[in-house]
Design a protein around this motif. Structure first.
Motif, PDB file in Angstrom:
ATOM      1  N   LEU A 302       0.828  -1.219   0.000  1.00  0.00           N
ATOM      2  CA  LEU A 302       0.000   0.000   0.000  1.00  0.00           C
ATOM      3  C   LEU A 302       0.854   1.257   0.000  1.00  0.00           C
ATOM      4  O   LEU A 302       0.485   2.277  -0.601  1.00  0.00           O
ATOM      5  CB  LEU A 302      -0.927  -0.002   1.217  1.00  0.00           C
ATOM      6  CG  LEU A 302      -2.294  -0.671   1.058  1.00  0.00           C
ATOM      7  CD1 LEU A 302      -2.988  -0.750   2.403  1.00  0.00           C
ATOM      8  CD2 LEU A 302      -3.148   0.081   0.053  1.00  0.00           C
ATOM      9  N   THR A 303       2.006   1.216   0.670  1.00  0.00           N
ATOM     10  CA  THR A 303       2.862   2.408   0.788  1.00  0.00           C
ATOM     11  C   THR A 303       3.463   2.826  -0.536  1.00  0.00           C
ATOM     12  O   THR A 303       3.916   3.961  -0.691  1.00  0.00           O
ATOM     13  CB  THR A 303       3.989   2.147   1.792  1.00  0.00           C
ATOM     14  OG1 THR A 303       4.724   0.972   1.384  1.00  0.00           O
ATOM     15  CG2 THR A 303       3.434   1.923   3.192  1.00  0.00           C
ATOM     16  N   ALA A 304       3.479   1.899  -1.524  1.00  0.00           N
ATOM     17  CA  ALA A 304       4.092   2.220  -2.815  1.00  0.00           C
ATOM     18  C   ALA A 304       3.177   3.068  -3.691  1.00  0.00           C
ATOM     19  O   ALA A 304       3.640   3.722  -4.633  1.00  0.00           O
ATOM     20  CB  ALA A 304       4.469   0.935  -3.548  1.00  0.00           C
ATOM     21  N   VAL A 305       1.873   3.048  -3.394  1.00  0.00           N
ATOM     22  CA  VAL A 305       0.894   3.739  -4.235  1.00  0.00           C
ATOM     23  C   VAL A 305       0.498   5.061  -3.588  1.00  0.00           C
ATOM     24  O   VAL A 305       0.087   5.101  -2.427  1.00  0.00           O
ATOM     25  CB  VAL A 305      -0.345   2.863  -4.473  1.00  0.00           C
ATOM     26  CG1 VAL A 305      -1.347   3.590  -5.369  1.00  0.00           C
ATOM     27  CG2 VAL A 305       0.063   1.533  -5.108  1.00  0.00           C
ATOM     28  N   LYS A 306       0.637   6.134  -4.351  1.00  0.00           N
ATOM     29  CA  LYS A 306       0.272   7.468  -3.893  1.00  0.00           C
ATOM     30  C   LYS A 306      -0.976   7.943  -4.631  1.00  0.00           C
ATOM     31  O   LYS A 306      -1.329   7.405  -5.700  1.00  0.00           O
ATOM     32  CB  LYS A 306       1.422   8.452  -4.122  1.00  0.00           C
ATOM     33  CG  LYS A 306       2.706   8.088  -3.385  1.00  0.00           C
ATOM     34  CD  LYS A 306       2.527   8.187  -1.892  1.00  0.00           C
ATOM     35  CE  LYS A 306       3.784   7.866  -1.130  1.00  0.00           C
ATOM     36  NZ  LYS A 306       3.599   7.932   0.335  1.00  0.00           N
ATOM     37  N   GLN A 307      -1.617   8.937  -4.056  1.00  0.00           N
ATOM     38  CA  GLN A 307      -2.825   9.491  -4.664  1.00  0.00           C
ATOM     39  C   GLN A 307      -2.656  10.968  -4.947  1.00  0.00           C
ATOM     40  O   GLN A 307      -2.042  11.702  -4.168  1.00  0.00           O
ATOM     41  CB  GLN A 307      -4.032   9.294  -3.746  1.00  0.00           C
ATOM     42  CG  GLN A 307      -4.588   7.869  -3.762  1.00  0.00           C
ATOM     43  CD  GLN A 307      -5.898   7.776  -3.009  1.00  0.00           C
ATOM     44  OE1 GLN A 307      -5.999   8.230  -1.886  1.00  0.00           O
ATOM     45  NE2 GLN A 307      -6.904   7.183  -3.633  1.00  0.00           N
ATOM     46  N   ASP A 308      -3.207  11.379  -6.085  1.00  0.00           N
ATOM     47  CA  ASP A 308      -3.252  12.787  -6.464  1.00  0.00           C
ATOM     48  C   ASP A 308      -4.667  13.055  -6.963  1.00  0.00           C
ATOM     49  O   ASP A 308      -4.979  12.839  -8.126  1.00  0.00           O
ATOM     50  CB  ASP A 308      -2.217  13.083  -7.553  1.00  0.00           C
ATOM     51  CG  ASP A 308      -2.185  14.568  -7.936  1.00  0.00           C
ATOM     52  OD1 ASP A 308      -2.857  15.372  -7.246  1.00  0.00           O
ATOM     53  OD2 ASP A 308      -1.505  14.918  -8.913  1.00  0.00           O
ATOM     54  N   GLY A 309      -5.523  13.496  -6.033  1.00  0.00           N
ATOM     55  CA  GLY A 309      -6.939  13.621  -6.376  1.00  0.00           C
ATOM     56  C   GLY A 309      -7.532  12.235  -6.566  1.00  0.00           C
ATOM     57  O   GLY A 309      -7.463  11.388  -5.685  1.00  0.00           O
ATOM     58  N   GLU A 310      -8.082  11.987  -7.744  1.00  0.00           N
ATOM     59  CA  GLU A 310      -8.649  10.675  -8.044  1.00  0.00           C
ATOM     60  C   GLU A 310      -7.643   9.765  -8.737  1.00  0.00           C
ATOM     61  O   GLU A 310      -7.948   8.612  -9.048  1.00  0.00           O
ATOM     62  CB  GLU A 310      -9.894  10.830  -8.924  1.00  0.00           C
ATOM     63  CG  GLU A 310     -11.042  11.565  -8.226  1.00  0.00           C
ATOM     64  CD  GLU A 310     -12.289  11.629  -9.081  1.00  0.00           C
ATOM     65  OE1 GLU A 310     -12.220  11.149 -10.234  1.00  0.00           O
ATOM     66  OE2 GLU A 310     -13.311  12.147  -8.612  1.00  0.00           O
ATOM     67  N   ASP A 346       8.500  -6.912 -14.268  1.00  0.00           N
ATOM     68  CA  ASP A 346       9.933  -6.833 -13.966  1.00  0.00           C
ATOM     69  C   ASP A 346      10.396  -5.438 -13.593  1.00  0.00           C
ATOM     70  O   ASP A 346      11.580  -5.221 -13.334  1.00  0.00           O
ATOM     71  CB  ASP A 346      10.751  -7.355 -15.161  1.00  0.00           C
ATOM     72  CG  ASP A 346      10.464  -6.555 -16.436  1.00  0.00           C
ATOM     73  OD1 ASP A 346       9.464  -5.790 -16.445  1.00  0.00           O
ATOM     74  OD2 ASP A 346      11.218  -6.696 -17.399  1.00  0.00           O
ATOM     75  N   GLU A 347       9.488  -4.471 -13.542  1.00  0.00           N
ATOM     76  CA  GLU A 347       9.893  -3.105 -13.235  1.00  0.00           C
ATOM     77  C   GLU A 347      10.041  -2.922 -11.727  1.00  0.00           C
ATOM     78  O   GLU A 347       9.289  -3.500 -10.942  1.00  0.00           O
ATOM     79  CB  GLU A 347       8.873  -2.102 -13.792  1.00  0.00           C
ATOM     80  CG  GLU A 347       8.897  -2.018 -15.309  1.00  0.00           C
ATOM     81  CD  GLU A 347       7.990  -0.929 -15.851  1.00  0.00           C
ATOM     82  OE1 GLU A 347       8.486  -0.002 -16.506  1.00  0.00           O
ATOM     83  OE2 GLU A 347       6.765  -1.005 -15.612  1.00  0.00           O
ATOM     84  N   GLN A 348      11.038  -2.089 -11.374  1.00  0.00           N
ATOM     85  CA  GLN A 348      11.310  -1.835  -9.960  1.00  0.00           C
ATOM     86  C   GLN A 348      10.519  -0.601  -9.503  1.00  0.00           C
ATOM     87  O   GLN A 348      10.630   0.464 -10.109  1.00  0.00           O
ATOM     88  CB  GLN A 348      12.807  -1.624  -9.740  1.00  0.00           C
ATOM     89  CG  GLN A 348      13.634  -2.876 -10.018  1.00  0.00           C
ATOM     90  CD  GLN A 348      15.116  -2.631  -9.817  1.00  0.00           C
ATOM     91  OE1 GLN A 348      15.658  -1.611 -10.269  1.00  0.00           O
ATOM     92  NE2 GLN A 348      15.785  -3.558  -9.142  1.00  0.00           N
ATOM     93  N   ILE A 349       9.748  -0.792  -8.434  1.00  0.00           N
ATOM     94  CA  ILE A 349       8.887   0.282  -7.912  1.00  0.00           C
ATOM     95  C   ILE A 349       9.385   0.672  -6.531  1.00  0.00           C
ATOM     96  O   ILE A 349       9.710  -0.194  -5.706  1.00  0.00           O
ATOM     97  CB  ILE A 349       7.406  -0.170  -7.838  1.00  0.00           C
ATOM     98  CG1 ILE A 349       6.851  -0.403  -9.247  1.00  0.00           C
ATOM     99  CG2 ILE A 349       6.554   0.884  -7.148  1.00  0.00           C
ATOM    100  CD1 ILE A 349       6.910  -1.811  -9.702  1.00  0.00           C
ATOM    101  N   ILE A 350       9.446   1.968  -6.278  1.00  0.00           N
ATOM    102  CA  ILE A 350       9.894   2.461  -4.979  1.00  0.00           C
ATOM    103  C   ILE A 350       8.847   2.084  -3.932  1.00  0.00           C
ATOM    104  O   ILE A 350       7.654   2.347  -4.096  1.00  0.00           O
ATOM    105  CB  ILE A 350      10.116   3.981  -5.016  1.00  0.00           C
ATOM    106  CG1 ILE A 350      11.211   4.315  -6.040  1.00  0.00           C
ATOM    107  CG2 ILE A 350      10.489   4.516  -3.637  1.00  0.00           C
ATOM    108  CD1 ILE A 350      11.429   5.806  -6.240  1.00  0.00           C
ATOM    109  N   VAL A 351       9.305   1.475  -2.837  1.00  0.00           N
ATOM    110  CA  VAL A 351       8.392   0.930  -1.828  1.00  0.00           C
ATOM    111  C   VAL A 351       7.657   2.027  -1.071  1.00  0.00           C
ATOM    112  O   VAL A 351       6.438   1.983  -0.900  1.00  0.00           O
ATOM    113  CB  VAL A 351       9.156   0.022  -0.838  1.00  0.00           C
ATOM    114  CG1 VAL A 351       8.232  -0.420   0.301  1.00  0.00           C
ATOM    115  CG2 VAL A 351       9.720  -1.182  -1.549  1.00  0.00           C
ATOM    116  N   ASP A 352       8.393   3.020  -0.609  1.00  0.00           N
ATOM    117  CA  ASP A 352       7.784   4.067   0.229  1.00  0.00           C
ATOM    118  C   ASP A 352       8.360   5.423  -0.164  1.00  0.00           C
ATOM    119  O   ASP A 352       9.225   5.973   0.518  1.00  0.00           O
ATOM    120  CB  ASP A 352       8.053   3.769   1.706  1.00  0.00           C
ATOM    121  CG  ASP A 352       7.233   4.668   2.627  1.00  0.00           C
ATOM    122  OD1 ASP A 352       6.363   5.394   2.120  1.00  0.00           O
ATOM    123  OD2 ASP A 352       7.475   4.626   3.839  1.00  0.00           O
ATOM    124  N   PRO A 353       7.905   5.976  -1.281  1.00  0.00           N
ATOM    125  CA  PRO A 353       8.475   7.241  -1.759  1.00  0.00           C
ATOM    126  C   PRO A 353       8.166   8.397  -0.815  1.00  0.00           C
ATOM    127  O   PRO A 353       7.017   8.600  -0.428  1.00  0.00           O
ATOM    128  CB  PRO A 353       7.806   7.443  -3.118  1.00  0.00           C
ATOM    129  CG  PRO A 353       6.551   6.633  -3.050  1.00  0.00           C
ATOM    130  CD  PRO A 353       6.850   5.476  -2.157  1.00  0.00           C
TER     131      PRO A 353
END
Length: 366
Positions: A302-310, A346-353
């Protein structure tokens, strides 16, 4: 002269070195160290969470009723076991007692009139038998018959009044409507007829049969069914959980005060029957957790996903730089969230930006 030139050259070289060191340091400081992850295929469970309150399933609450009169006697005490129909409270109503006596006297008086009119009719009919053409006797007989009809109607009305009074007197004794145990007796509530907030005089129930009542959204009513398994928790005992089952989903929404609906929209009452033994008392606040769906999905923390409005987005590491990428999300379960589209496996995603990470920020994987 040559010596001065060499001094100037040396100073300039030192300045260039210091500036270079500062630039390198600034560049190094701007390079953010990060943790990364990739999409993981896991079985996730979609869960509906809603607060609720622990209550007695079969409960009767008896309040003081001023219209009945004054409480003469409370016939039970806390801890008593009672059966349906057992007397609980006896009222005293002097006005009703007076009305009963008046009704009895009126019935007695009317019965005397009925008897008197019957005698008069019998006597008049006897006279008229011997004098069939006597118009005065005929008129008198018709008058007696009319009086008999009127008196009979009056008697029937008094009998109806008697039944009403008897019913009201019977209701002066309040009886149990359920089998259970007396869990509360409040004698003060029986005396405080002018109290601002009415309190129960007697509460009946059984601690062996408990429910949790709460509300769910109109959307969640489409996902939850009667008989569905439930996990119950309480902040009072954070290390314990109890099993339950959905016993009722109301067909009608909870009534809102006023015309405006709250921010949560329409809410539907729900009841959960407690299946386990539970040491908590009625009134405790509970958390209702209902698992609605299990499925395999590609997920991220959950911490990897951020929200900007909708919009939902993540930061993908691309050539040592953070690249903002919009994603489409699905179900949420515990600390994971389903990613439907937007990133590859295979893409690397930042865990807690952190807030310092922007689109294009240089990053270093720890």
């Amino acid at each position: 002269m040559n010596k001065k030139i060499w001094i100037i050259i040396g100073v300039a070289a030192l300045l260039v070195l210091l500036i270079g060191l500062n630039i390198w340091k600034l560049k190094a400081d701007s390079n953010v160290k990060i943790d990364v992850t990739t999409l993981q295929e896991k079985t996730i469970t979609e869960t509906v969470l809603t607060p609720g309150q622990l209550k007695l399933a079969n409960e009767q609450i008896v309040y003081y009723t001023a219209e009945k009169g004054t409480v003469k006697e409370i016939l039970v005490k806390e801890g008593d076991s009672v059966k349906k129909g057992a007397p609980l409270i006896r009222y005293e109503n002097k006005q009703l007692t007076l009305e009963k006596k008046q009704n009895e006297l009126q019935i007695k008086s009317t019965n005397l009139q009925v008897s008197d009119l019957a005698s008069k009719r019998k006597e008049t009919e006897k006279l008229l038998k011997d004098d069939k053409e006597n118009e005065a006797l005929k008129a008198e007989l018709e008058q007696i018959k009319l009086q008999q009809q009127q008196t009979q109607i009056e008697l029937e009305q008094l009998q109806l009044q008697k039944e009403v009074i008897q019913q009201q007197i019977a209701e002066l004794e309040v009886k149990s409507e359920v089998d259970g145990k007396i869990v509360e007796v409040n004698e003060q509530a029986a005396l405080a007829s002018n109290q601002l907030e009415q309190q129960p005089v007697i509460r009946i129930g059984t601690l062996d049969d408990l429910i949790v009542e709460g509300t769910i959204s109109e959307y969640d009513t489409l996902k939850i069914e009667k008989g569905q398994a439930v996990t119950l928790k309480s902040d009072a005992v954070p290390d314990q959980a109890w099993e339950g089952v959905v016993s009722l989903i109301s067909d009608l929404p909870k009534q809102q005060e006023g015309l405006e609906m709250d921010g949560g929209g329409v809410q539907y009452p729900i009841q959960v029957k407690v299946e386990d033994e539970i040491e908590l008392k009625p009134g405790f606040q509970m958390l209702i957790e209902i698992k609605t769906k299990e499925q395999k999905a590609n997920v991220l923390p959950l911490t990897a996903v951020k929200q900007d409005g909708e919009d939902n987005y993540v930061f993908v590491v691309n050539e040592n730089k953070a690249e903002r990428r919009d994603v489409k999300v699905g179900s949420v379960s515990n600390k994971m969230i389903e990613i439907i589209e937007g990133v590859e496996a295979d893409e690397q995603i930042i865990v807690d930006p952190t807030d310092e990470i922007k689109n294009g920020t240089e990053v270093t994987i720890k």
